[in-house]
Design an enzyme around this catalytic site. Structure first.
Site, mmCIF file in Angstrom:
data_model
loop_
_atom_site.group_PDB
_atom_site.id
_atom_site.type_symbol
_atom_site.label_atom_id
_atom_site.label_comp_id
_atom_site.label_asym_id
_atom_site.label_seq_id
_atom_site.Cartn_x
_atom_site.Cartn_y
_atom_site.Cartn_z
ATOM 1 N N HIS A 130 15.104 43.233 -50.600
ATOM 2 C CA HIS A 130 14.496 44.261 -49.742
ATOM 3 C C HIS A 130 13.038 43.912 -49.493
ATOM 4 C CE1 HIS A 130 17.784 47.274 -50.322
ATOM 5 N NE2 HIS A 130 17.950 46.605 -51.451
ATOM 6 N N GLY A 150 20.144 52.916 -50.759
ATOM 7 C CA GLY A 150 19.478 54.136 -51.214
ATOM 8 C C GLY A 150 20.264 54.901 -52.261
ATOM 9 N N HIS A 164 25.502 48.937 -50.122
ATOM 10 C CA HIS A 164 25.334 49.174 -51.555
ATOM 11 C C HIS A 164 26.451 50.130 -51.974
ATOM 12 C CE1 HIS A 164 21.327 47.711 -50.631
ATOM 13 N NE2 HIS A 164 20.931 47.803 -51.879
ATOM 14 N N GLU A 204 26.920 50.962 -57.339
ATOM 15 C CA GLU A 204 25.692 50.405 -57.913
ATOM 16 C C GLU A 204 25.326 51.093 -59.230
ATOM 17 O OE1 GLU A 204 22.165 50.697 -55.430
ATOM 18 O OE2 GLU A 204 20.916 49.699 -56.918
HETATM 19 ZN ZN LIG Z 1 19.411 46.703 -52.928
#
Ligand SMILES: [Zn+2]
Length: 366
Positions: free
Chosen positions: A27, A183, A210, A213
């Protein structure tokens, strides 16, 4: 550590530094140099108590924090304040790429969320995307690195999804190759993004998401990302370890996982690196890749993550080379360019040998 051990470690470090690398999950918002933050803060009067680097560090890095997903995500809130001008947005993008090039990353997919760069100053999302594209072009001219961009959407900001997807699609011939959903997976579902992500895919963008996670994120989120969002790759996906069915799904559909070991510890996705599922996934035939996620928040490089994979998680040096090639094969490039990248890396990687296979995989858990 004995003298022998430390010599060995230094030797291994220099080999890993020299290895050609592929980074698929980094990121931009988690790649800001501390020194740059301090400089921007001083120049533009960013609203924080101190501009000293060591005072900034705990605000934007995981230092003494207890591992926790929300603590990790909270670092990004403050970081949004540093995009103070067109020049600072371009500088941050450029330096993120320069840092990769210095770590001998040959191919990088850098993801960014235009909302993060635009929010504080009220820039337009389209403008910041164009600035990041321009900085990327400049960095590719200056360094030996190939870069593609991914536009990221935050799960907690579905109101921006359509605009972000549209700006990404409009720039698909300017280096933007994919959309990412990222997020707070703990509190926000992917459901609101299904239609727009499918639309973007039909327009020619790749999709990564994502999923699975954090510890409280069920493995079923990975199935949702694959079957509903039609994700080509999964960010993290470590919770797949809790489900044989999900592991089989990833293997059978050949869906690469973008694994980021240190991030997984800091977000408390897993308890210990020695128990990281990377090795199990690898043996299961799932195409795993190794990445940094947010190198400046975690204070790491990709070489560091390769070292962790070898020394702590217990993969062997030849397995590491396979994992680098997995990443090249998972690159969001046209087939001919991807094949050229794989061939180039194969050629260079075969020159690297390590005298002792898996030098100190003392913690390897079989
Ligand atoms: Zn990430």
């Amino acid at each position: 550590m004995s003298n022998n051990d430390s010599r060995h470690q230094n030797n291994l470090r220099s080999i890993l530094q020299a290895l050609p690398k592929v980074e698929l999950h980094r990121h931009m918002e988690g790649s800001l140099r501390l020194a740059t933050l301090a400089e921007i803060a001083r120049e533009h009067g960013v609203d924080i108590d101190s501009y000293a680097i060591e005072d900034l560090r705990p605000l934007v890095q995981m230092v003494d924090d207890e591992p926790n997903f929300q603590t990790f995500l909270a670092k990004f809130t403050l970081l949004r304040k540093f995009y103070t001008s067109k020049e600072s947005v371009m500088r941050i993008a450029y330096e993120a790429i320069a840092d990769c090039a210095h770590d001998n990353v040959q191919y990088l997919e850098l993801r960014f969320n235009p909302v993060a760069q635009a929010a504080h100053q009220g820039f337009s999302f389209e403008d910041v995307a164009d600035w990041v594209i321009a900085a990327t072009r400049q960095a590719q001219n200056d360094f030996d690195i190939q870069v593609r961009l991914i536009v990221q959407m935050g799960r907690h900001e579905p109101e921006y999804a359509r605009r972000l997807a549209e700006l990404a699609v409009a720039r698909r011939h300017d280096g933007i190759v994919a959309l990412d959903l990222a997020g707070d997976e703990e509190h926000y579902s992917a459901q609101k993004f299904v239609d727009i992500i499918r639309w973007a895919k039909a327009q020619g963008l790749h999709i990564t998401a994502h999923a699975g996670e954090c510890k409280k994120c069920p493995p079923e989120n990975i199935r949702e990302a694959v079957e509903l969002l039609h994700a080509d790759r999964i960010g993290h996906g470590v919770q797949a370890i809790r489900s044989e069915t999900i592991m089989a799904l990833l293997r059978d559909r050949n869906i690469p996982l973008e694994i980021c070991p240190t991030s997984n510890i800091q977000t408390a996705a897993i308890d210990r690196l020695t128990r990281h599922p990377l090795l199990t996934f690898f043996r299961h035939g799932i195409p795993v890749t190794i990445n940094t996620d947010d190198p400046s928040i975690s204070n790491i490089t990709l070489s560091d993550e390769y070292l962790v994979a070898l020394r702590v998680i217990g993969i062997s040096f030849s397995e590491l080379k396979t994992i680098i090639l997995n990443a090249a094969r998972a690159a969001f490039l046209p087939a001919d360019e991807r094949a050229a990248l794989v061939a180039k890396l194969e050629n260079v990687l075969k020159k690297f040998t390590y005298p002792q296979e898996t030098p100190n995989a003392i913690h390897r858990k079989d």
